[in-house]
Design a protein around this motif. Structure first.
Motif, short mmCIF file in Angstrom:
data_model
loop_
_atom_site.label_atom_id
_atom_site.label_comp_id
_atom_site.label_asym_id
_atom_site.label_seq_id
_atom_site.Cartn_x
_atom_site.Cartn_y
_atom_site.Cartn_z
N MET A 67 44.72 41.52 43.80
CA MET A 67 44.66 42.55 44.83
C MET A 67 45.98 43.29 44.88
SD MET A 67 43.76 42.30 48.81
CE MET A 67 42.10 42.15 48.27
N LYS A 68 45.85 44.59 45.01
CA LYS A 68 47.04 45.42 45.06
C LYS A 68 47.64 45.36 46.46
CE LYS A 68 47.96 50.39 44.89
NZ LYS A 68 49.24 50.17 45.49
N HIS A 73 48.12 40.23 36.52
CA HIS A 73 48.87 39.83 37.72
C HIS A 73 50.32 40.27 37.56
CE1 HIS A 73 49.28 37.92 41.54
NE2 HIS A 73 50.16 37.03 41.11
N ASP A 102 44.76 35.21 42.77
CA ASP A 102 44.84 36.66 42.52
C ASP A 102 45.20 36.92 41.07
OD1 ASP A 102 45.14 39.37 42.72
OD2 ASP A 102 46.93 39.33 43.96
N GLU A 157 45.38 46.35 37.56
CA GLU A 157 44.97 46.59 38.95
C GLU A 157 46.19 46.57 39.86
OE1 GLU A 157 43.73 45.28 43.05
OE2 GLU A 157 45.09 44.35 41.62
N GLU A 158 47.07 45.61 39.60
CA GLU A 158 48.25 45.45 40.46
C GLU A 158 49.18 46.66 40.36
OE1 GLU A 158 48.26 43.10 42.54
OE2 GLU A 158 47.43 41.26 41.71
N TYR A 187 50.13 34.56 48.75
CA TYR A 187 49.77 35.85 48.19
C TYR A 187 50.98 36.53 47.53
CZ TYR A 187 48.50 40.81 48.16
OH TYR A 187 48.30 42.11 47.80
N HIS A 188 50.81 36.88 46.24
CA HIS A 188 51.86 37.57 45.46
C HIS A 188 53.17 36.79 45.38
CE1 HIS A 188 50.18 41.91 44.96
NE2 HIS A 188 49.30 40.99 44.65
ZN LIG Z 1 47.25 41.19 43.82
#
Ligand SMILES: [Zn+2]
Length: 604
Positions: A1-2, A313, A336, A368-369, A465-466
């Motif tokens: 997910m961005k 990623h 992710d 995507e990122e 996340y990230h």
């Molecule tokens: Zn992401």
């Protein structure tokens, strides 16, 4: 997910409870193995342009082949070149030259005192800075705020033409509720303002109260990398040091703006600076991995359901990392989005074993990122006609199912979805949390913007996340298997239906796609591909002021009123100052020819 800040705010971070995750079925075990492999150090965090992501591409391709899927147009690779990173070149320096007055000695005879800022310690260029050398006198321009709707103006009493301008980030406390000033207070808007006032370079310094005072993570800003001005971030102490001892200090000036609510901008006495920045952009070839299961119905096989998941990623940590440290660390990206990628391969096996009436095109998206780059490339260069794509189903971060709560977004993009969602959870304990919008920080948005119905499955954000801590052993594999079965039911539902899902635009979707807070609407659809000349658009929304003015796909906006437009941030800066009823002259390039149009802005 961005990474999108608003999303982080909208979805509360759940506190992760570390439990040993189990995989108690063969399906869950298969996904565990796929996630563990893709998230292993050998794959290097799967950053576009690295060997690691190439290994992941080969792994996915092999899985698709083994499952019996077919290439699309002769190949499983849809390859293209994109900017993947930015690095600092050799020529990055900031030096100051100060003339200290001595009694009886003419100023031009005194020898300047030289000081310098240290790269990476005192200062750092932004990834969107211009690359060049500029020399000019140094001016402090307060918070760098200037708006036609506010009486407060940091530029009122200073000339910044050709100067190196120092600007505080943020807003003075008293201005936090001032809508006009707030509208011009973002970093990029301040930069646009400084550039349009003729500044040669802009140095941003953290405001008082930012006790950490760290340099922001250096990296690429893909949607606006050509800002058209040399731009740096400097820490407070080295910045304060260049203010001459006899004049007003930075701290005093900052205090005075806070107390008096009046600007306190001035040229630093006898001080000039030479700023050199050199950024090198790295272009890499990267691939979407595409494969399909042809439909069984003679007619309906001409329609496709795209099932997607991004497989890239953040590598060893890029500009989107939320890792506390600046050192390189493996960003494994297990949830992710090794989780969605594993789900994609699992679904490919299941659909290939039992095909649907409609064709299913499986897409593992790259980059995507970096800003939905792979899916955007897909819709701009569709391997099958866009009109033949009946729906897009996206999986991004499906590995952290908690309390059986599954987020489904895009539920307002087709009239068929409400009924479908009821049937896919029948007889299960899954509770669906719905959101109507088709926009949002993952690949389904690229399809939604082409008027294709979308469904996006997502198990929610979390504290890993990230970060390097998004690792394989934290994934809930039994939960993931449940999610994949739910997605499978949705795909089968769409694939077997007599009618294809009708596309609808959810209420309020225009508001969502433009950044909020504007008083006016313009109605262009920005093309986030980089263009050195200006902001390229991929169209104008029907009935919008932009459409009325004749703006169309492929036009490149170069000016909006008096604001030079090089990217979306410049347009945002100009829009923030506009009022309903304003007639603005817009300059754009159509097939390379400069053209102007008068646009009458309307209220939201
Ligand atoms: Zn992401």
């Amino acid at each position: 997910m961005k990474r999108i800040a608003s999303l982080l705010l909208a979805l509360p971070l759940a506190v992760m409870v570390l439990v040993a995750q189990t995989a108690s079925t063969p399906e869950a075990q298969r996904m565990l193995e796929d996630v563990r492999t893709l998230a292993s150090p050998e794959y290097g965090g799967r950053a576009p342009g690295t060997d690691g992501i190439d290994r992941a591409a080969a792994y996915i391709e092999a899985a698709f082949t083994k499952a019996g899927l077919q290439p699309v147009n002769g190949s499983m690779r849809q390859s293209f070149t994109t900017t993947t990173s930015v690095s600092l070149g050799k020529n990055n320096n900031v030096t100051f030259s100060v003339l200290v007055e001595r009694p009886g000695v003419p100023l031009e005879m005194t020898k300047p005192t030289k000081t310098a800022w240290k790269l990476g310690v005192d200062y750092q260029p932004y990834g969107f800075s211009d690359s060049k050398t500029v020399t000019g006198d140094v001016v402090f321009a307060g918070y760098g705020l200037s708006s036609s709707h506010a009486t407060y103006d940091d530029y009122k009493d200073v000339d910044v033409k050709g100067k190196v301008v120092i600007i505080l980030r943020g807003l003075p406390k008293w201005a936090e509720k001032d809508e006009a000033l707030k509208a011009v207070s973002s970093l990029r808007t301040k930069m646009t303002t400084a550039r349009d006032k003729g500044a040669a370079a802009v140095c941003f310094v953290n405001q008082k109260g930012d006790s950490s005072d760290v340099l922001a993570r250096f990296g690429i800003d893909r949607i606006g990398k050509n800002s058209g001005i040399v731009a740096l971030q400097v820490r407070r102490t080295p910045c304060a040091r260049i203010f001459p001892p006899k004049g007003t200090s930075m701290f005093v000036a900052e205090e005075s703006i806070e107390k008096t609510k009046k600007p306190n901008s001035f040229a630093l006495v006898n001080t000039s600076a030479t700023v050199s920045t050199e950024l090198t952009f790295v272009e890499s070839t990267t691939s979407n991995i595409l494969a399909m299961v042809p439909g069984t119905d003679a007619t309906l096989k001409g329609e496709y359901i795209v099932v997607g998941a991004h497989y890239d990623h953040l590598g060893m940590g890029d500009e989107n990392s939320l890792h506390g440290g600046h050192e390189q660390a493996l960003h494994a990206g297990a949830d992710d989005n090794a989780s969605g990628t594993a789900g994609l391969m699992e679904l490919a096996r299941r659909i290939a074993a039992s095909p649907l009436r409609r064709s299913v095109l499986f897409a593992a998206f790259t980059a995507e990122e970096k800003g939905l780059v792979g899916s955007k490339y897909f819709v701009d260069n569709p391997p099958v006609p866009l009109t033949s794509i009946a729906a897009m189903v996206n999986m991004d971060m499906i590995g952290r199912l908690r309390d059986d709560k599954l987020n489904v977004l895009g539920t307002g993009t087709s009239s068929m979805w409400e009924g479908l969602l009821k049937t896919i959870v029948e007889g299960t304990t899954i509770k669906i949390s719905q959101s109507a919008q088709g926009t949002g920080s993952s690949d389904h948005q690229s399809f939604f913007l082409k008027d294709i119905p979308v469904l996006f499955f997502f198990t929610g954000l979390h504290s890993d996340y990230h970060k390097p801590s998004d690792t394989w052993e934290k994934v809930n594999y039994d939960g993931q298997a449940t999610v994949v079965t739910t997605v499978e039911r949705a795909v089968r539902g769409i694939g077997e239906a007599n009618e294809r899902p009708p596309f609808i635009k959810p209420a309020g979707s225009d508001q969502q796609s433009a950044s909020g807070g504007f008083k006016v609407t313009f109605g262009i659809i920005p093309d986030y591909g980089d263009d050195p000349q200006g902001l390229r658009i991929s169209g104008a929304k029907p009935g919008s002021p932009a459409a009325a003015a004749g703006l169309a796909d492929g036009d490149i906006i170069t000016k909006f009123g008096s604001t030079t437009v090089k990217n979306i941030y410049d347009l945002t800066a100009a829009m923030g100052q506009a009022k309903p009823g304003d007639v603005v002259e817009v300059t754009y390039l159509r097939k390379g020819k400069p053209t102007t149009a008068k646009v009458t802005l309307v209220g939201r």
